[in-house]
Design an enzyme around this catalytic site. Structure first.
Site, short mmCIF file in Angstrom:
data_model
loop_
_atom_site.label_atom_id
_atom_site.label_comp_id
_atom_site.label_asym_id
_atom_site.label_seq_id
_atom_site.Cartn_x
_atom_site.Cartn_y
_atom_site.Cartn_z
N LYS A 123 0.82 -1.21 0.00
CA LYS A 123 0.00 0.00 0.00
C LYS A 123 0.86 1.26 0.00
O LYS A 123 0.49 2.26 -0.60
CB LYS A 123 -0.93 0.00 1.22
N LYS A 203 -4.56 -11.49 -6.02
CA LYS A 203 -5.85 -11.75 -5.36
C LYS A 203 -6.94 -10.81 -5.88
O LYS A 203 -6.66 -9.67 -6.30
CB LYS A 203 -5.70 -11.64 -3.83
N LYS A 206 -10.91 -5.17 -4.13
CA LYS A 206 -11.83 -4.05 -4.32
C LYS A 206 -11.13 -2.87 -4.97
O LYS A 206 -11.75 -2.07 -5.64
CB LYS A 206 -12.37 -3.58 -2.96
P1 TYM Z 1 -10.76 -6.14 3.90
O1 TYM Z 1 -11.83 -5.12 3.97
O2 TYM Z 1 -9.64 -5.90 2.93
O3 TYM Z 1 -11.37 -7.56 3.57
C1 TYM Z 1 -12.37 -8.17 4.34
C2 TYM Z 1 -12.13 -9.67 4.44
O4 TYM Z 1 -12.09 -10.27 3.14
C3 TYM Z 1 -10.91 -11.06 3.00
N1 TYM Z 1 -10.49 -11.03 1.59
C4 TYM Z 1 -10.35 -12.12 0.82
N2 TYM Z 1 -10.52 -13.43 1.07
C5 TYM Z 1 -10.30 -14.29 0.05
N3 TYM Z 1 -9.91 -13.90 -1.19
C6 TYM Z 1 -9.71 -12.60 -1.49
N4 TYM Z 1 -9.35 -12.22 -2.72
C7 TYM Z 1 -9.94 -11.64 -0.45
N5 TYM Z 1 -9.84 -10.28 -0.40
C8 TYM Z 1 -10.18 -9.94 0.86
C9 TYM Z 1 -9.89 -10.38 3.91
O5 TYM Z 1 -8.85 -11.27 4.26
C10 TYM Z 1 -10.76 -9.99 5.09
O6 TYM Z 1 -10.90 -11.09 5.96
N6 TYM Z 1 -7.75 -5.25 7.81
C11 TYM Z 1 -9.01 -5.85 7.41
C12 TYM Z 1 -10.19 -5.31 8.20
C13 TYM Z 1 -10.05 -5.41 9.68
C14 TYM Z 1 -10.10 -6.60 10.48
C15 TYM Z 1 -9.95 -6.16 11.83
C16 TYM Z 1 -10.26 -7.94 10.17
C17 TYM Z 1 -9.88 -4.36 10.54
N7 TYM Z 1 -9.81 -4.82 11.83
C18 TYM Z 1 -9.94 -7.08 12.89
C19 TYM Z 1 -10.25 -8.86 11.24
C20 TYM Z 1 -10.10 -8.43 12.57
C21 TYM Z 1 -9.27 -5.58 5.94
O7 TYM Z 1 -8.78 -4.62 5.40
O8 TYM Z 1 -10.15 -6.41 5.35
#
Ligand code: TYM
Length: 340
Positions: A123, A203, A206
């Protein structure tokens, strides 16, 4: 018996794609039966990348509706009365304890641990070197530890952050006395890393430059058909699972398996000798069928948005009461003078 606590989060981008759904949200929904679920919209994390204020507000509300449409059972009101069957759906910035514990954790986190995080490196290349981006993982650790979370269902890209959370929980407990439960990541091997439709080496994301990279849960049937039709494959022409040499087809087959609950072998047999066009059309039909109930529910919620703020206010109330209690213990253990 008290249910174990599960917490997970998603950033409010306004889109949930099938990677988010299969990698994370589907587990949150299924585990509601056996766990006390905290589902968090990570808006404090979202601003580590520049956000348009009006769009951020809009996307946060959309995300609440999407999570409810996916099956997060939060109705508002009753959760604060202690209904154990309801999940706590809340917005991170509604709970000030997250930033406060995040700060405390920063003081026991070696800089090197943060600098080596893969997501930070990726990032930072795109958006520049900001302190918020560097400290992203300590805030995430605070999110998790405040709720005495046992299980954190996430996709593979969050695994490194979960490892750091465990390290920090242990370090804090060793230094200041038992304060936090050390959480476990729950990573579903089969769906932990759904790849982009237009590039199966990266991967699904979004923030991809083209919407052809992903299927959003709200994509219209025609859009789903179009995106699957142009998804990358290879010139071999046989529907066969080969993770190493046929990455595009393997990714589509994993998506098919996850939505149909059919083993890969059965999918191979079904499409033996039929070519990619046939398989892709079957996959598009399957996605359209499985996403329809989510889309319907989302539309209903959009027609009548009156309950959405109720859900969030009840969620915030409950989340604050749990988080404040953990934070108070942590502050006492660190040696802060109590406020009368
Ligand atoms: P975020 O918003 O990027 O994604 C949400 C969840 O989706 C999963 N994910 C995927 N799983 C499989 N294949 C993919 N291509 C894929 N893209 C995204 C992510 O692994 C995630 O589980 N940092 C986190 C948000 C967060 C969080 C937390 C999560 C903030 N605090 C505490 C767990 C616990 C994030 O940016 O997720």
């Amino acid at each position: 018996m008290q249910k174990p606590t599960l917490l997970s989060g998603i950033q409010p981008s306004g889109v949930i794609h099938i990677g988010n759904y299969l990698g994370a949200i589907k587990q949150w929904v299924e585990l509601q039966k056996t766990h006390h679920v905290f589902a968090m919209i990570a808006d404090l994390h979202a601003i580590t990348i520049p956000q348009e204020p009006e769009k951020l507000r809009e996307n946060t509300l959309r995300m609440v509706k999407l999570l409810v449409a996916c099956g997060i059972s939060a109705k508002g009101g009753s959760v604060s009365d202690g209904n154990p069957d309801e999940s706590v759906l809340f917005v991170q910035s509604h709970v000030p304890a997250h930033t406060e514990l995040g700060w405390i954790l920063n003081t026991i986190t070696p800089l090197g641990e943060l600098e080596r995080m893969t997501q930070f490196k990726e990032k930072q290349e795109k958006s520049g070197l900001y302190a918020g981006l560097l400290n992203y993982p300590t805030l995430m650790a605070a999110d998790i530890l405040l709720y005495q979370t046992e299980v954190v269902p996430v996709g593979e890209d969050q695994e490194q952050h979960l490892e750091l959370t465990r390290t920090l929980a242990n370090k804090f407990n060793n230094r200041f006395g038992e304060t936090f439960i050390v959480p476990k990541a729950l990573i579903q091997k089969d769906t932990a890393r759904i790849m982009g439709l237009d590039d199966s080496s990266k991967k699904m994301s979004k923030s991809a430059t083209s919407a052809n990279n992903y299927i959003s849960l709200l994509d219209e049937p025609d859009e789903i058909r179009r995106k699957i039709k142009i998804a990358v494959t290879d010139s071999d022409g046989t529907v066969r699972y080969d993770e190493e040499h046929k990455t595009g087809i393997a990714n589509l087959m994993r998506i098919y398996r996850a939505f149909s609950d059919k083993p890969l072998e059965e999918i191979e047999n079904k499409y033996a000798g039929k070519g990619y066009a046939n398989f892709k059309s079957g996959l598009a039909d399957l996605l359209i069928e499985k996403l329809e109930p989510i889309q319907k529910k989302y539309e209903e919620l959009t027609k009548d948005e009156s309950g959405i703020m109720d859900i969030l206010m009840a969620g915030a109330k409950h989340a604050n009461s749990v988080a404040e209690s953990s934070l108070a213990t942590a502050k006492k253990n660190v040696g802060f003078l109590a406020r009368e």
